[in-house]
Design a protein around this motif. Sequence first.
Motif, PDB file in Angstrom:
ATOM      1  N   SER A  87      50.898  52.992  66.089  1.00  0.00           N
ATOM      2  CA  SER A  87      49.685  53.400  65.381  1.00  0.00           C
ATOM      3  C   SER A  87      48.654  52.280  65.421  1.00  0.00           C
ATOM      4  N   GLN A  89      46.141  50.117  62.921  1.00  0.00           N
ATOM      5  CA  GLN A  89      46.094  49.779  61.504  1.00  0.00           C
ATOM      6  C   GLN A  89      44.838  48.983  61.179  1.00  0.00           C
ATOM      7  N   GLU A  91      43.493  46.407  58.658  1.00  0.00           N
ATOM      8  CA  GLU A  91      44.000  45.455  57.677  1.00  0.00           C
ATOM      9  C   GLU A  91      42.957  45.304  56.569  1.00  0.00           C
ATOM     10  N   GLY A 153      46.176  53.994  60.279  1.00  0.00           N
ATOM     11  CA  GLY A 153      46.610  53.729  58.911  1.00  0.00           C
ATOM     12  C   GLY A 153      45.897  52.540  58.298  1.00  0.00           C
ATOM     13  N   SER A 155      46.625  48.990  56.032  1.00  0.00           N
ATOM     14  CA  SER A 155      47.684  48.024  55.743  1.00  0.00           C
ATOM     15  C   SER A 155      47.149  46.932  54.829  1.00  0.00           C
TER      16      SER A 155
END
Length: 219
Positions: A87, A89, A91, A153, A155
Motif C-alpha cells: 500500500s 502510506q 505519514e 492509508g 500512518s
Amino acid sequence: MTSTHKKAYHILATGFEPFGNPMPKDNPSWESLKLLEKVIEFEDKIFYVHASEIPVEYKPVEDIIPLLHRENKFDFVMHIGQGGSSSIQFETCAVAGDYFKLDNKKQTPANNLAPKKYLPTSGDAKSFVLKPELDFQALRQKVEVRSGFKKIGLSNSAGRYLCEYTYFCSLGEALLIKKKDPTDKRKPIFVHVPRPDKEISLDAISKVLKAIIISLPEV
C-alpha cells in the motif's frame, strides 16, 4: 488558460538511494520520482517539481535538508520513502528520538536524536512530535479518485529510520523558516511507497505521486 496565467506552485520532492542487506539495485521512492514530470499543468495551476535524491545516512540528511529547503520558497515539500507493504502510506507525524537503526554508513545520530535546533528546550526531547497542518483524510480521498489506486492509508509511525528522521528534520526546518518569514506557508509531507509488484507498477506509483501533488493545494 496559458501557463503564464496559471497559479504557480513549487514542490520540493525527494527520494532515497537504495538501502538494505543485501543492498538492492534501486529504491522505488527515487525511481518513481524520476518518472514524474518536472512541470505539471492541472486546471488553473502549474506545478514545478524540484526533485532530489538523498542518501540513507543521518549526518548528510542533517546538512542536506536545510540546504534543499533554502533553494526556493517552496509551497510544499514531499518526501518519498520505501515502505514495507503493497500500500501507499501518508505519514501523519514524525518523532524526535529513538533512532537506533544503523544507516548505510553504520552510523546513528548523536544521542539517537534529531538535531538540537529542532528540539524543545525542555521536556522529553526524544518523544517530541511534529505534525504538518494538513487534512490527510481529504488528501487520501482526492488522491484515490484521481489516481484510481485505492490502497492508500494513514500512518502515525514512519519507522524510526531515515524516513522518519528526514521527515522530522524537514518539518523542523519548515518551522524555522516560518519564524523568520511568516509569509512562508510550505508544508512538508512524507509518503511511503511499495516496491513495484503485481498490484502496483512503478508507473502507477508515479501516477499516485502526481495525484498527490495536484491535490495538495486543495487540502
